[in-house]
Scaffold this motif. Sequence first.
Motif, PDB file in Angstrom:
ATOM      1  N   GLY A   9       6.175  13.687   6.237  1.00 54.98           N
ATOM      2  CA  GLY A   9       4.809  13.291   5.936  1.00 54.98           C
ATOM      3  C   GLY A   9       4.575  11.835   6.287  1.00 54.98           C
ATOM      4  N   PHE A  10       3.588  11.259   5.647  1.00 58.32           N
ATOM      5  CA  PHE A  10       3.262   9.858   5.893  1.00 58.32           C
ATOM      6  C   PHE A  10       2.514   9.280   4.703  1.00 58.32           C
ATOM      7  N   GLY A  11       2.571   7.970   4.604  1.00 62.27           N
ATOM      8  CA  GLY A  11       1.824   7.231   3.600  1.00 62.27           C
ATOM      9  C   GLY A  11       0.971   6.177   4.280  1.00 62.27           C
ATOM     10  N   VAL A  12      -0.267   6.054   3.817  1.00 62.39           N
ATOM     11  CA  VAL A  12      -1.204   5.106   4.405  1.00 62.39           C
ATOM     12  C   VAL A  12      -1.808   4.243   3.305  1.00 62.39           C
ATOM     13  N   ALA A  13      -1.787   2.939   3.520  1.00 64.49           N
ATOM     14  CA  ALA A  13      -2.500   2.000   2.656  1.00 64.49           C
ATOM     15  C   ALA A  13      -3.850   1.735   3.313  1.00 64.49           C
ATOM     16  N   VAL A  14      -4.905   1.863   2.533  1.00 68.89           N
ATOM     17  CA  VAL A  14      -6.259   1.683   3.055  1.00 68.89           C
ATOM     18  C   VAL A  14      -6.905   0.508   2.326  1.00 68.89           C
ATOM     19  N   VAL A  15      -7.438  -0.422   3.110  1.00 67.27           N
ATOM     20  CA  VAL A  15      -8.072  -1.619   2.555  1.00 67.27           C
ATOM     21  C   VAL A  15      -9.480  -1.738   3.135  1.00 67.27           C
ATOM     22  N   ARG A  16     -10.431  -2.095   2.275  1.00 64.88           N
ATOM     23  CA  ARG A  16     -11.789  -2.396   2.741  1.00 64.88           C
ATOM     24  C   ARG A  16     -12.128  -3.806   2.289  1.00 64.88           C
ATOM     25  N   GLU A  17     -12.249  -4.706   3.290  1.00 63.29           N
ATOM     26  CA  GLU A  17     -12.609  -6.095   3.022  1.00 63.29           C
ATOM     27  C   GLU A  17     -13.718  -6.515   3.969  1.00 63.29           C
ATOM     28  N   ASP A  18     -14.678  -7.219   3.443  1.00 62.10           N
ATOM     29  CA  ASP A  18     -15.782  -7.746   4.239  1.00 62.10           C
ATOM     30  C   ASP A  18     -16.442  -6.668   5.084  1.00 62.10           C
ATOM     31  N   GLY A  19     -16.573  -5.469   4.516  1.00 56.80           N
ATOM     32  CA  GLY A  19     -17.246  -4.377   5.203  1.00 56.80           C
ATOM     33  C   GLY A  19     -16.437  -3.698   6.289  1.00 56.80           C
ATOM     34  N   LYS A  20     -15.163  -4.053   6.415  1.00 54.07           N
ATOM     35  CA  LYS A  20     -14.307  -3.463   7.449  1.00 54.07           C
ATOM     36  C   LYS A  20     -13.124  -2.749   6.810  1.00 54.07           C
ATOM     37  N   TRP A  21     -12.741  -1.635   7.422  1.00 57.38           N
ATOM     38  CA  TRP A  21     -11.594  -0.856   6.967  1.00 57.38           C
ATOM     39  C   TRP A  21     -10.351  -1.244   7.749  1.00 57.38           C
ATOM     40  N   ARG A  22      -9.224  -1.210   7.051  1.00 57.04           N
ATOM     41  CA  ARG A  22      -7.929  -1.448   7.696  1.00 57.04           C
ATOM     42  C   ARG A  22      -6.920  -0.458   7.109  1.00 57.04           C
ATOM     43  N   CYS A  23      -6.168   0.192   7.978  1.00 61.02           N
ATOM     44  CA  CYS A  23      -5.139   1.135   7.542  1.00 61.02           C
ATOM     45  C   CYS A  23      -3.779   0.643   8.018  1.00 61.02           C
ATOM     46  N   SER A  24      -2.791   0.750   7.150  1.00 59.92           N
ATOM     47  CA  SER A  24      -1.419   0.407   7.534  1.00 59.92           C
ATOM     48  C   SER A  24      -0.482   1.454   6.946  1.00 59.92           C
TER      49      SER A  24
END
Length: 162
Positions: A9-24
């Motif tokens: 499987g996989f794990g994803v961290a999702v961040v939303r800052e300043d109206g933008k999404w970032r996945c790592s």
Amino acid sequence: MSVHEPVGGFGVAVVREDGKWRCSSLELDTLNELDAAITALRKIRSTGALFGMLNVDDEFFVLLRPSPGGVSLLLSDAAAALDYDIAADVLDLLRVEPPDDEDDGLWPEGDLAILADLGMPEGELQVIVDEVDLYPDEQLQMIAQRCGFSAEFGALVDRVQQ
């Protein structure tokens, strides 16, 4: 009761800052241990929304959202606690009894409103969880699409699944 070998499987961290999404991506040990997943997410510094999405062995998913007062959790299939430590840990943290071996139904446990403030109302998340014909990665993709980070999520998943 539990799977001791490494799970896929996989794990994803999702961040939303300043109206933008970032996945790592998260380390694979986050798929085995709930504490590892929570710790990994808490290490990410963000002034905006932060949550984790775990696809465990293509069997079920876990959503985690740490906050100063604890962590909100959603387990897509409570019966997974019979076979996977991380699912049993989610139920334990939620103070929910694990299902009996005879229970063959599929039901979620936890906070279905976990992403309501990010564009995923409780009722819509329930519909996605109830789609038993979909694999967890497809369910997570639907969540990402509804919240608005489908492109970022899809690109990351494509990289980690190669």
